[in-house]
Design a protein around this motif. Structure first.
Motif, mmCIF file in Angstrom:
data_model
loop_
_atom_site.group_PDB
_atom_site.id
_atom_site.type_symbol
_atom_site.label_atom_id
_atom_site.label_comp_id
_atom_site.label_asym_id
_atom_site.label_seq_id
_atom_site.Cartn_x
_atom_site.Cartn_y
_atom_site.Cartn_z
ATOM 1 N N UNK A 140 -8.735 5.237 -4.799
ATOM 2 C CA UNK A 140 -8.589 5.872 -3.488
ATOM 3 C C UNK A 140 -9.375 5.149 -2.401
ATOM 4 N N UNK A 141 -10.490 4.538 -2.779
ATOM 5 C CA UNK A 141 -11.273 3.763 -1.800
ATOM 6 C C UNK A 141 -10.438 2.613 -1.249
ATOM 7 N N UNK A 142 -9.775 1.883 -2.125
ATOM 8 C CA UNK A 142 -8.975 0.751 -1.670
ATOM 9 C C UNK A 142 -7.743 1.207 -0.894
ATOM 10 N N UNK A 143 -7.145 2.324 -1.294
ATOM 11 C CA UNK A 143 -6.024 2.868 -0.523
ATOM 12 C C UNK A 143 -6.479 3.259 0.877
ATOM 13 N N UNK A 144 -7.646 3.888 0.959
ATOM 14 C CA UNK A 144 -8.193 4.270 2.263
ATOM 15 C C UNK A 144 -8.371 3.033 3.143
ATOM 16 N N UNK A 145 -8.945 1.986 2.583
ATOM 17 C CA UNK A 145 -9.200 0.780 3.364
ATOM 18 C C UNK A 145 -7.909 0.097 3.817
ATOM 19 N N UNK A 146 -6.827 0.225 3.034
ATOM 20 C CA UNK A 146 -5.549 -0.361 3.438
ATOM 21 C C UNK A 146 -4.998 0.272 4.706
ATOM 22 N N UNK A 147 -5.232 1.576 4.858
ATOM 23 C CA UNK A 147 -4.656 2.300 5.986
ATOM 24 C C UNK A 147 -5.656 2.608 7.098
ATOM 25 N N UNK A 148 -6.929 2.326 6.871
ATOM 26 C CA UNK A 148 -7.973 2.624 7.849
ATOM 27 C C UNK A 148 -7.918 1.652 9.016
ATOM 28 N N UNK A 149 -7.843 2.158 10.251
ATOM 29 C CA UNK A 149 -7.861 1.247 11.397
ATOM 30 C C UNK A 149 -9.277 0.717 11.640
ATOM 31 N N UNK A 150 -9.378 -0.394 12.352
ATOM 32 C CA UNK A 150 -10.694 -0.889 12.747
ATOM 33 C C UNK A 150 -11.365 0.171 13.615
ATOM 34 N N UNK A 151 -12.649 0.399 13.380
ATOM 35 C CA UNK A 151 -13.399 1.333 14.205
ATOM 36 C C UNK A 151 -14.868 0.934 14.177
ATOM 37 N N UNK A 152 -15.725 1.770 14.744
ATOM 38 C CA UNK A 152 -17.148 1.434 14.824
ATOM 39 C C UNK A 152 -17.813 1.389 13.455
ATOM 40 N N UNK B 86 0.804 -1.191 0.000
ATOM 41 C CA UNK B 86 0.000 0.000 0.000
ATOM 42 C C UNK B 86 0.852 1.261 0.000
ATOM 43 N N UNK B 87 1.910 1.261 0.802
ATOM 44 C CA UNK B 87 2.763 2.451 0.890
ATOM 45 C C UNK B 87 3.473 2.713 -0.434
ATOM 46 N N UNK B 88 3.882 1.656 -1.140
ATOM 47 C CA UNK B 88 4.531 1.823 -2.450
ATOM 48 C C UNK B 88 3.562 2.431 -3.464
ATOM 49 N N UNK B 89 2.323 1.991 -3.447
ATOM 50 C CA UNK B 89 1.314 2.530 -4.363
ATOM 51 C C UNK B 89 1.098 4.009 -4.056
ATOM 52 N N UNK B 90 0.976 4.341 -2.786
ATOM 53 C CA UNK B 90 0.770 5.730 -2.395
ATOM 54 C C UNK B 90 1.927 6.617 -2.845
ATOM 55 N N UNK B 91 3.150 6.163 -2.651
ATOM 56 C CA UNK B 91 4.316 6.933 -3.102
ATOM 57 C C UNK B 91 4.314 7.112 -4.622
ATOM 58 N N UNK B 92 3.954 6.079 -5.358
ATOM 59 C CA UNK B 92 3.905 6.171 -6.821
ATOM 60 C C UNK B 92 2.850 7.171 -7.283
ATOM 61 N N UNK B 93 1.716 7.169 -6.613
ATOM 62 C CA UNK B 93 0.641 8.088 -6.984
ATOM 63 C C UNK B 93 0.999 9.532 -6.665
ATOM 64 N N UNK B 94 1.747 9.749 -5.601
ATOM 65 C CA UNK B 94 2.122 11.118 -5.228
ATOM 66 C C UNK B 94 2.939 11.783 -6.329
ATOM 67 N N UNK B 95 3.679 11.021 -7.095
ATOM 68 C CA UNK B 95 4.474 11.573 -8.196
ATOM 69 C C UNK B 95 3.598 12.037 -9.354
#
Length: 79
Positions: free
Chosen positions: A41-53, A1-10
């Protein structure tokens, strides 16, 4: 996930995220595909989203249209 995020930032441009017409030489286009926001972006969000209510990882699967479907009991965290 972090690699994808870094690639997209470019690829970030003033009005969004540029599409690539050639992934080998990274030729950017002056467009942003509509699915980028709704799916990528939905899947990126879910990769980094912590468990919550609102969402607990491993209890739901998302369709490509972002509809959460509960997993049947016994399938949670199956190996």
């Amino acid at each position: 996930g972090a690699d994808v995020l870094r690639s997209l930032q470019a690829l970030v441009v003033p009005c969004g995220v540029a599409a690539l017409s050639d992934v080998v030489n990274r030729t950017a286009e002056d467009t942003m595909e509509s699915f980028f926001l709704s799916e990528t972006l939905k899947y990126l969000y879910l990769l980094f989203d912590p468990d919550d209510a609102v969402y607990t990882h491993g209890k739901y699967v998302f369709t490509t249209e972002a509809h959460p479907l509960p997993l049947a009991r016994g399938l949670h965290n199956a190996s």
